[in-house]
Scaffold this active site. Structure first.
Site, PDB file in Angstrom:
ATOM      1  N   LYS A  10       0.836  -1.214   0.000  1.00 20.38           N
ATOM      2  CA  LYS A  10       0.000   0.000   0.000  1.00 20.38           C
ATOM      3  C   LYS A  10       0.867   1.259   0.000  1.00 20.38           C
ATOM      4  O   LYS A  10       0.636   2.185  -0.762  1.00 20.38           O
ATOM      5  CB  LYS A  10      -0.914   0.052   1.247  1.00 20.38           C
ATOM      6  N   ARG A  20      -9.247   0.842   8.930  1.00 15.20           N
ATOM      7  CA  ARG A  20      -8.796  -0.517   9.231  1.00 15.20           C
ATOM      8  C   ARG A  20      -9.838  -1.302  10.009  1.00 15.20           C
ATOM      9  O   ARG A  20      -9.609  -2.474  10.306  1.00 15.20           O
ATOM     10  CB  ARG A  20      -7.531  -0.434  10.081  1.00 15.20           C
ATOM     11  N   ARG A  56      11.971  -6.788   5.289  1.00 11.76           N
ATOM     12  CA  ARG A  56      11.880  -5.350   4.987  1.00 11.76           C
ATOM     13  C   ARG A  56      12.662  -4.537   6.022  1.00 11.76           C
ATOM     14  O   ARG A  56      12.534  -4.742   7.223  1.00 11.76           O
ATOM     15  CB  ARG A  56      10.402  -4.953   5.010  1.00 11.76           C
ATOM     16  N   ARG A  80      11.847  -2.373  11.426  1.00 18.11           N
ATOM     17  CA  ARG A  80      10.799  -1.851  12.303  1.00 18.11           C
ATOM     18  C   ARG A  80      10.496  -2.894  13.370  1.00 18.11           C
ATOM     19  O   ARG A  80      10.441  -4.083  13.071  1.00 18.11           O
ATOM     20  CB  ARG A  80       9.526  -1.604  11.482  1.00 18.11           C
ATOM     21  N   ARG A 131       0.000  -9.278  13.357  1.00 19.14           N
ATOM     22  CA  ARG A 131      -0.627  -8.193  12.583  1.00 19.14           C
ATOM     23  C   ARG A 131      -1.497  -8.755  11.461  1.00 19.14           C
ATOM     24  O   ARG A 131      -2.550  -8.199  11.140  1.00 19.14           O
ATOM     25  CB  ARG A 131       0.451  -7.277  11.985  1.00 19.14           C
TER      26      ARG A 131
HETATM   27  P1  AMP Z   1       1.149   0.550   9.121  1.00 17.03           P
HETATM   28  O1  AMP Z   1       2.376   1.348   8.918  1.00 17.03           O
HETATM   29  O2  AMP Z   1      -0.031   1.048   8.306  1.00 17.03           O
HETATM   30  O3  AMP Z   1       1.372  -0.930   8.955  1.00 17.03           O
HETATM   31  O4  AMP Z   1       0.694   0.784  10.648  1.00 17.03           O
HETATM   32  C1  AMP Z   1       1.545   0.441  11.706  1.00 17.03           C
HETATM   33  C2  AMP Z   1       0.768   0.374  12.998  1.00 17.03           C
HETATM   34  O5  AMP Z   1       0.161   1.647  13.260  1.00 17.03           O
HETATM   35  C3  AMP Z   1      -0.378  -0.617  13.028  1.00 17.03           C
HETATM   36  O6  AMP Z   1       0.036  -1.930  13.335  1.00 17.03           O
HETATM   37  C4  AMP Z   1      -1.240  -0.017  14.135  1.00 17.03           C
HETATM   38  O7  AMP Z   1      -0.671  -0.249  15.414  1.00 17.03           O
HETATM   39  C5  AMP Z   1      -1.122   1.472  13.869  1.00 17.03           C
HETATM   40  N1  AMP Z   1      -2.135   1.939  12.911  1.00 17.03           N
HETATM   41  C6  AMP Z   1      -1.904   2.521  11.695  1.00 17.03           C
HETATM   42  N2  AMP Z   1      -3.046   2.838  11.093  1.00 17.03           N
HETATM   43  C7  AMP Z   1      -4.042   2.452  11.927  1.00 17.03           C
HETATM   44  C8  AMP Z   1      -5.460   2.491  11.844  1.00 17.03           C
HETATM   45  N3  AMP Z   1      -6.106   2.986  10.770  1.00 17.03           N
HETATM   46  N4  AMP Z   1      -6.165   2.005  12.907  1.00 17.03           N
HETATM   47  C9  AMP Z   1      -5.546   1.520  13.991  1.00 17.03           C
HETATM   48  N5  AMP Z   1      -4.212   1.423  14.116  1.00 17.03           N
HETATM   49  C10 AMP Z   1      -3.450   1.885  13.097  1.00 17.03           C
END
Ligand code: AMP
Length: 211
Positions: free
Chosen positions: A13, A88, A127, A158, A169
Site C-alpha cells: 500500500k 482498518r 523489509r 521496524r 498483525r
Molecule cells: P502501518 O504502517 O499502516 O502498517 O501501521 C503500523 C501500525 O500503526 C499498526 O500496526 C497499528 O498499530 C497502527 N495503525 C496505523 N493505522 C491504523 C489504523 N487505521 N487504525 C488503527 N491502528 C493503526
C-alpha cells in the site's frame, strides 16, 4: 481523486500510495507514518500509542479518526488524497463516511490489494526501513545500507516487522480489516488488484482499474 488503498500489512500500500501521490499530485495519508512520526518526536500521542504499534495491535478508533479528521481539513487535501492504512475497522469506515459527508466529499474508489499470507510474512520480515524518511529496503534484493541512500537516516528493521509480530498483525488484519472488503463491496466502489504481482504491474493495474 479520493482513494482508499486496502490491503494486509506488507501488501505494498505504502509503495503504491507514494507513487500515486507523486503522479497525481495529491497527498498520501498514512496513519501508520503519522503515528510513527509522533513516536519519533516523543509527543503525548506518540508516547501513549507506542505500545500498540510495538505489539502490532490497532490503536483505538477514536484516536485514529481524530488524526484523520484533522489531516483531511488541511488545504493540501482539497484536490484529493490517498488513504493508506486507514480505515482498518468497520467503525473507522463509518467514521470516515461521516467526515466525508461533513466535508461534502465523495470517495472516487477503494482499491483492495489481494495477497498471500505466507508470502507477506517473508516479504515483511525481510523489509528494512529508514527511521527518518520511511524509505523501504528489501534484504531479499541484495545488501541493505546502514544509512538511507535518499536522506542519510539510519536504516533498520521496524519493531513490528519481526516475524512473530508480523503474524499477529496479519491475524488482526484478517479479523478486523478484511470485513471492510464487504463493507465497500456493497457500495460499488471496490476494485480488486493482484497485490502479489511486481510493483510496476500492480501500479498499472491500479491505474487501469481507476480508469
Ligand atoms: P502501518 O504502517 O499502516 O502498517 O501501521 C503500523 C501500525 O500503526 C499498526 O500496526 C497499528 O498499530 C497502527 N495503525 C496505523 N493505522 C491504523 C489504523 N487505521 N487504525 C488503527 N491502528 C493503526
Amino acid at each position: 481523486m479520493r482513494l482508499i488503498l486496502l490491503g494486509a500489512p506488507g501488501a505494498g500500500k505504502g509503495t503504491q500510495a507514494k507513487r500515486l501521490s507523486a503522479d497525481l499530485g495529491i497527498p498520501q495519508i498514512s496513519t501508520g507514518d503519522i503515528l510513527r512520526e509522533n513516536i519519533r518526536q516523543g509527543t503525548d500521542l506518540g508516547l501513549k500509542m507506542k505500545s500498540y504499534l510495538d505489539q502490532g495491535n490497532l490503536v483505538p478508533d477514536t484516536v485514529i479518526l481524530d488524526i484523520v479528521d484533522e489531516r483531511l481539513k488541511r488545504e493540501d487535501c482539497q484536490p484529493g488524497f490517498i488513504l493508506d492504512g486507514f480505515p482498518r475497522t468497520v467503525p473507522q469506515a463509518e467514521g470516515l463516511d461521516i467526515l466525508l459527508e461533513r466535508g461534502d466529499m465523495r470517495l472516487s474508489g477503494v482499491v483492495a490489494l489481494d495477497t498471500d499470507e505466507e508470502a507477506l510474512v517473508r516479504r515483511i520480515s525481510s523489509r528494512f526501513t529508514c527511521s527518518s524518511c520511511g524509505a523501504d529496503y528489501n534484504a531479499g534484493n541484495g545488501q541493505v545500507p546502514s544509512q538511507c541512500t535518499a536522506c542519510g537516516g539510519a536504516v533498520g528493521q521496524r519493531e513490528d516487522d519481526r516475524e512473530e509480530t508480523v503474524r499477529h498483525r496479519l491475524g488482526v488484519y484478517r479479523n478486523q480489516t478484511e470485513p471492510l472488503i464487504h463493507y465497500y463491496d456493497g457500495t460499488g466502489r471496490l476494485r480488486r488488484v493482484d497485490g502479489m504481482a511486481s510493483v510496476e504491474d500492480v501500479y498499472r493495474a491500479i491505474l487501469a482499474t481507476l480508469g
